[in-house]
Design a protein around this motif. Structure first.
Motif, PDB file in Angstrom:
ATOM      1  N   GLY A 203       1.019   2.742  -3.402  1.00  0.00           N
ATOM      2  CA  GLY A 203      -0.157   3.512  -3.750  1.00  0.00           C
ATOM      3  C   GLY A 203      -0.159   4.896  -3.125  1.00  0.00           C
TER       4      GLY A 203
ATOM      5  N   SER B 171      -4.501   0.481  -4.598  1.00  0.00           N
ATOM      6  CA  SER B 171      -3.077   0.807  -4.669  1.00  0.00           C
ATOM      7  C   SER B 171      -2.535   0.577  -6.079  1.00  0.00           C
TER       8      SER B 171
ATOM      9  N   SER C 261       0.812  -1.217   0.000  1.00  0.00           N
ATOM     10  CA  SER C 261       0.000   0.000   0.000  1.00  0.00           C
ATOM     11  C   SER C 261       0.843   1.263   0.000  1.00  0.00           C
TER      12      SER C 261
ATOM     13  N   LEU D 187      -8.070   3.667   0.002  1.00  0.00           N
ATOM     14  CA  LEU D 187      -6.788   3.183   0.520  1.00  0.00           C
ATOM     15  C   LEU D 187      -6.584   3.605   1.971  1.00  0.00           C
TER      16      LEU D 187
END
Length: 341
Positions: free
Chosen positions: A53, A285, A50, A92
């Motif tokens: 992202g 992501s 993540s 996210l």
């Protein structure tokens, strides 16, 4: 004889050693493949992935701000891509909240768990509806005065349909009990409704628009996916979100069917359901990274930032005393005396 009878037999010691070794083997296997190990490993892996992202979102935000400052009127396709990236960033951030509390089993009240699920469904559905608008503009190429090219009307429609779908899902899922909170209730009608309303319906509309765009191109010999730069971004991102969403929805349906048969999921099945949730969030992501790499203005912004960072990191060249020679300069000035004959 009494002493021999009360003394431990040799086989007792062997039995004790066997039981101890069996306990050690069981505890080792449990710690390696147990539910807590599966959940913690998924947390670490998703937390690492993540970050890509989040970094991509920072570059995208910087690029969109620069483009908005440089142009007074931004293209409608760029506005849709920017809205999509903002929604994926919100999704996210919500996933990171789940990761932070997953080690504590994400225990909350029933109302808090329902609000968490409602928010995720609203944001995810809004992002898919933005992709539907993007498919409409790319395939149909409507004029600038069309109804679905006005930002205010599109925002109202996206929010309205997203809230309606999320409310329908909340009603089907029913009240949430105060127990371990998953992203969605493990309920078979809810899983089927989410698969139909959130995943299949938006993508059926996108597919219909793409087919209509092909027919339109064949009849008018026009351009298909009229934005040549946004077309690959739309197709790639839409495919990634469809795969992640479909994978999670099928896993949720399977978990709901198992719970209906046995009235309760095992700890390992709950751990794997957590893994499927992380797969669902991983699509956000990946989408942000793909938009950064495939969208030309964002990619150029990334290259410019990388060039600036390379220039800042370069060491200044050392001074060379032999070459620091100041060249003599000759200045010519005309005076009145020089001008006289």
């Amino acid at each position: 004889m009494s002493f021999l009878q009360t003394s431990p037999r040799p086989t007792d010691g062997n039995t004790t050693l066997v039981s101890i070794s069996t306990f050690i083997n069981n505890s080792t296997s449990t710690s390696t493949f147990g539910p807590n190990s599966i959940t913690s490993t998924a947390n670490y892996v998703y937390s690492f992935l993540s970050t890509f992202g989040l970094v991509a979102a920072c570059f995208l935000g910087y690029g969109f701000v620069l483009s908005f400052k440089a142009q007074r009127r931004v293209a409608w396709l760029d506005c849709l891509i920017c809205a999509f990236c903002v929604l994926q960033l919100l999704l996210l951030l919500l996933s990171l909240y789940a990761v932070a509390h997953r080690s504590h089993n994400l225990k909350t009240t029933g109302l808090g768990c329902a609000a968490f699920s409602f928010t995720i469904n609203t944001v995810f559905t809004s992002s898919l509806l933005v992709l539907v608008l993007l498919a409409y503009v790319l395939s149909m190429d409507p004029p600038s005065h069309a109804l679905l090219r006005k930002p205010g009307i599109c925002t109202i429609l996206v929010l309205l349909f997203s809230l309606l779908i999320s409310l329908m899902l909340a009603g089907i899922g029913g009240p949430r009990q105060k127990k371990r909170c998953f992203m969605d209730p493990v309920c078979l009608p809810y899983a089927v409704a989410k698969l139909l309303l959130v995943i299949l319906v938006p993508y059926i509309i996108q597919t219909a628009l793409l087919i209509a765009g092909c027919v339109r191109q064949w009849k008018t010999r026009g351009r298909f996916l009229s934005g040549s730069e946004e077309g690959p971004v739309f197709v790639t991102v839409s495919l990634i979100l469809f795969i992640c969403g479909l994978f999670y929805s099928v896993a949720l349906m399977r978990a709901a069917m198992l719970e209906k048969e046995r009235q309760q999921l095992s700890p390992k099945e709950e751990a794997f359901l957590n893994v499927f949730e992380f797969v669902f969030f991983l699509g956000s992501s990946i989408s942000l990274v793909l938009v950064l790499l495939l969208h030309r203005p964002c990619r150029e912004t990334l290259k410019a930032v990388m060039r600036q960072m390379q220039d800042c990191c370069k060491k200044p060249r050392q001074a060379q005393p032999n070459r620091n020679i100041i060249a003599p300069t000759i200045e010519l000035s005309d005076t009145l005396q020089d001008m006289e004959p």
